[in-house]
Motif scaffolding. Structure first.
Motif, PDB file in Angstrom:
ATOM      1  N   MET A   1     -15.304 -48.788  -1.027  1.00 26.23           N
ATOM      2  CA  MET A   1     -15.650 -48.806  -2.449  1.00 26.23           C
ATOM      3  C   MET A   1     -15.750 -50.251  -2.931  1.00 26.23           C
ATOM      4  O   MET A   1     -14.840 -51.052  -2.731  1.00 26.23           O
ATOM      5  N   GLN A 131     -30.511 -48.145  -7.330  1.00 28.80           N
ATOM      6  CA  GLN A 131     -29.247 -47.439  -7.554  1.00 28.80           C
ATOM      7  C   GLN A 131     -29.503 -46.135  -8.314  1.00 28.80           C
ATOM      8  O   GLN A 131     -29.577 -46.119  -9.541  1.00 28.80           O
ATOM      9  N   ILE A 133     -27.888 -43.315  -9.594  1.00 30.54           N
ATOM     10  CA  ILE A 133     -26.512 -42.897  -9.862  1.00 30.54           C
ATOM     11  C   ILE A 133     -26.471 -41.379 -10.067  1.00 30.54           C
ATOM     12  O   ILE A 133     -27.202 -40.824 -10.881  1.00 30.54           O
ATOM     13  N   GLU A 134     -25.589 -40.726  -9.305  1.00 25.60           N
ATOM     14  CA  GLU A 134     -25.458 -39.269  -9.374  1.00 25.60           C
ATOM     15  C   GLU A 134     -24.253 -38.823 -10.183  1.00 25.60           C
ATOM     16  O   GLU A 134     -24.320 -37.851 -10.929  1.00 25.60           O
ATOM     17  N   THR A 135     -23.129 -39.517 -10.049  1.00 23.67           N
ATOM     18  CA  THR A 135     -21.914 -39.103 -10.769  1.00 23.67           C
ATOM     19  C   THR A 135     -21.184 -40.321 -11.333  1.00 23.67           C
ATOM     20  O   THR A 135     -21.281 -41.434 -10.804  1.00 23.67           O
ATOM     21  N   VAL A 144     -15.658 -45.043 -11.820  1.00 23.28           N
ATOM     22  CA  VAL A 144     -16.290 -44.985 -10.506  1.00 23.28           C
ATOM     23  C   VAL A 144     -17.674 -44.354 -10.628  1.00 23.28           C
ATOM     24  O   VAL A 144     -17.820 -43.267 -11.198  1.00 23.28           O
ATOM     25  N   THR A 146     -21.058 -43.125  -8.327  1.00 25.38           N
ATOM     26  CA  THR A 146     -21.489 -42.788  -6.971  1.00 25.38           C
ATOM     27  C   THR A 146     -22.999 -42.644  -6.971  1.00 25.38           C
ATOM     28  O   THR A 146     -23.555 -41.907  -7.795  1.00 25.38           O
ATOM     29  N   ASN A 147     -23.671 -43.345  -6.053  1.00 20.46           N
ATOM     30  CA  ASN A 147     -25.125 -43.250  -6.012  1.00 20.46           C
ATOM     31  C   ASN A 147     -25.585 -42.169  -5.051  1.00 20.46           C
ATOM     32  O   ASN A 147     -24.772 -41.492  -4.414  1.00 20.46           O
ATOM     33  N   GLY A 150     -24.220 -41.925  -1.591  1.00 21.88           N
ATOM     34  CA  GLY A 150     -22.791 -41.725  -1.434  1.00 21.88           C
ATOM     35  C   GLY A 150     -21.968 -42.980  -1.582  1.00 21.88           C
ATOM     36  O   GLY A 150     -20.736 -42.946  -1.482  1.00 21.88           O
ATOM     37  N   GLU A 151     -22.630 -44.117  -1.820  1.00 24.12           N
ATOM     38  CA  GLU A 151     -21.909 -45.371  -2.016  1.00 24.12           C
ATOM     39  C   GLU A 151     -21.265 -45.384  -3.398  1.00 24.12           C
ATOM     40  O   GLU A 151     -21.838 -44.881  -4.365  1.00 24.12           O
ATOM     41  N   GLN A 152     -20.085 -45.994  -3.473  1.00 20.35           N
ATOM     42  CA  GLN A 152     -19.346 -46.006  -4.725  1.00 20.35           C
ATOM     43  C   GLN A 152     -19.100 -47.434  -5.198  1.00 20.35           C
ATOM     44  O   GLN A 152     -18.952 -48.361  -4.408  1.00 20.35           O
TER      45      GLN A 152
END
Length: 402
Positions: A1, A131, A133-135, A144, A146-147, A150-152
């Motif tokens: 992370m 980037q 961004i999903e969440t 936090v 998360t893209n 899966g990178e944070q």
């Protein structure tokens, strides 16, 4: 992370860049996460009313903007069939004295470039592309993100400036964009191609039942911006966007329009269309160290030309609150929301209402509207004071009093 000693801004559009400049003014570091491979802006022209110019001046970019902008003399509403002037708003000296700043028009990409260059010059702003961004989640360690890979990344706080289809907004409400059943075609062409018809002094809106056309020069008068908008009678819920509001339908709904409007349609780019969506106002867009800004918080229809303007107002007041509350992001964000939510909700609702007025289709409504329009003077600012007279520039909220 990856841990960042900064606030994270999701979205690198006009609102996101302005938010970074706001944070930098308050001495705060930001990391802007943009989903595209590079920072840029699509579309055509954009109108910047005095309430936007106050913010651009505050952030030190108004002189650079002035080099590429056009300063129109009037806003004009015309009948789309007869070309009769229904009403005008004088943008001259009296207007500028009343509101403190001029009304300008320019290309969206030019505005975005100037804001981007200001961010690039700031040591407090980091720009990151690609980037998706999903969440977004707030934890004990920070916020936090998360893209899609899966990178944070973790930051001290987060501003969601990710537009109409904001992922960040889902933290606050489970809603979807609302289709207005209108579609827009936008584009610019070299001014020389239409020099006989182009009016360099006015922002013109041709209005008619369920349709309108907007025209004005941009980029120092080198380009002419045109926006064609109409309600699609082929729209129905669940239909694919490509199946309604087509160029063929545009030609049909504008049949019988004034020759200058017909000529405008002949120049408009037909490859890209923008279905017009907004969302309903929401009472809350702040939670802990997370807040929303711009279209992520209050997406609106374009009829008041205030979408980008309200994002700039957001950024300016956010700067005030960050200056006042420092690293207490929760307190700064909550105070920011309490001030801005009522204002932006009113603009959202009024944009819808104004759309209904200019697109009126029954004879009685049209007669009433046009009668009221024709009775007002060009320097009657009573209808615009609430919108242009409240400014968030120079670090102090200013309000016009009559």
């Amino acid at each position: 992370m990856l841990k960042k000693d900064s606030m994270i801004i999701v979205g690198g559009g006009i609102g996101g860049l302005a938010a970074a400049l706001a944070a930098a003014e308050a001495g705060q570091k930001t990391t802007i996460l943009e989903q595209a491979p590079e920072f840029g802006e699509v579309g055509a022209g954009i109108q910047m009313a005095p309430n936007a110019m106050a913010v651009l001046d505050r952030f030190g970019v108004s002189e650079e903007i002035a080099k590429i902008a056009v300063f129109p003399k009037r806003l004009v509403l015309k009948d789309v069939y007869t070309a009769e002037e229904l009403t005008t708003l004088d943008l001259g000296d009296e207007f500028k004295e009343r509101y403190g700043f001029p009304y300008i028009v320019l290309h969206r990409s030019d505005l975005h470039r100037v804001l981007l260059e200001a961010c690039e010059k700031s040591p407090l702003v980091e720009l990151v592309t690609n980037q998706h961004i999903e969440t977004v989640e707030e934890t004990a360690d920070g916020v936090v993100v998360t893209n899609a890979s899966g990178e944070q990344m973790i930051g001290k706080a987060l501003i969601g400036a990710d537009g109409l289809k904001s992922k960040t907004r889902s933290l606050f409400v489970d809603d979807e964009p609302i289709c207005s059943e209108y579609v827009a075609y936008r584009g610019t062409i070299p001014i020389a191609e239409i020099s006989d018809d182009a009016n360099m002094d006015d922002v013109i809106m041709w209005i008619g039942p369920n349709l309108h056309v907007v025209q004005y020069p941009v980029r120092r008068g080198e380009l002419y911006n045109q926006v064609v908008v109409f309600k699609s009678y082929n729209y129905k819920e669940g239909i694919a966007d490509s199946e309604w509001g087509t160029p063929e339908e545009m030609d049909k709904v504008f049949e019988g329009a004034h020759p200058k409007v017909e000529k405008a349609l002949s120049y408009i780019s037909r490859q890209i269309r923008w279905p017009m969506y907004d969302r309903l106002p929401i009472p809350n867009w702040t939670k802990g160290n997370i807040t929303l800004l711009g279209d992520a918080a209050h997406p609106m229809l374009q009829y008041l030309a205030q979408g980008g303007v309200q994002a700039l107002e957001d950024a300016s007041y956010l700067a005030d609150m960050l200056n006042e509350h420092g690293n207490n992001y929760e307190k700064a964000f909550k105070a920011f929301e309490q001030e801005r939510q009522p204002r932006t909700a009113k603009v959202q609702r009024t944009a819808r209402t104004w759309g209904e007025i200019i697109h009126a289709e029954d004879e009685v409504s049209i007669l009433l509207r046009n009668t009221i329009f024709k009775q007002r003077e060009a320097n009657d600012f009573s209808y615009t004071d609430w919108l242009y007279g409240q400014k968030y520039g120079q670090g102090t909220k200013k309000k016009v009093t009559n």
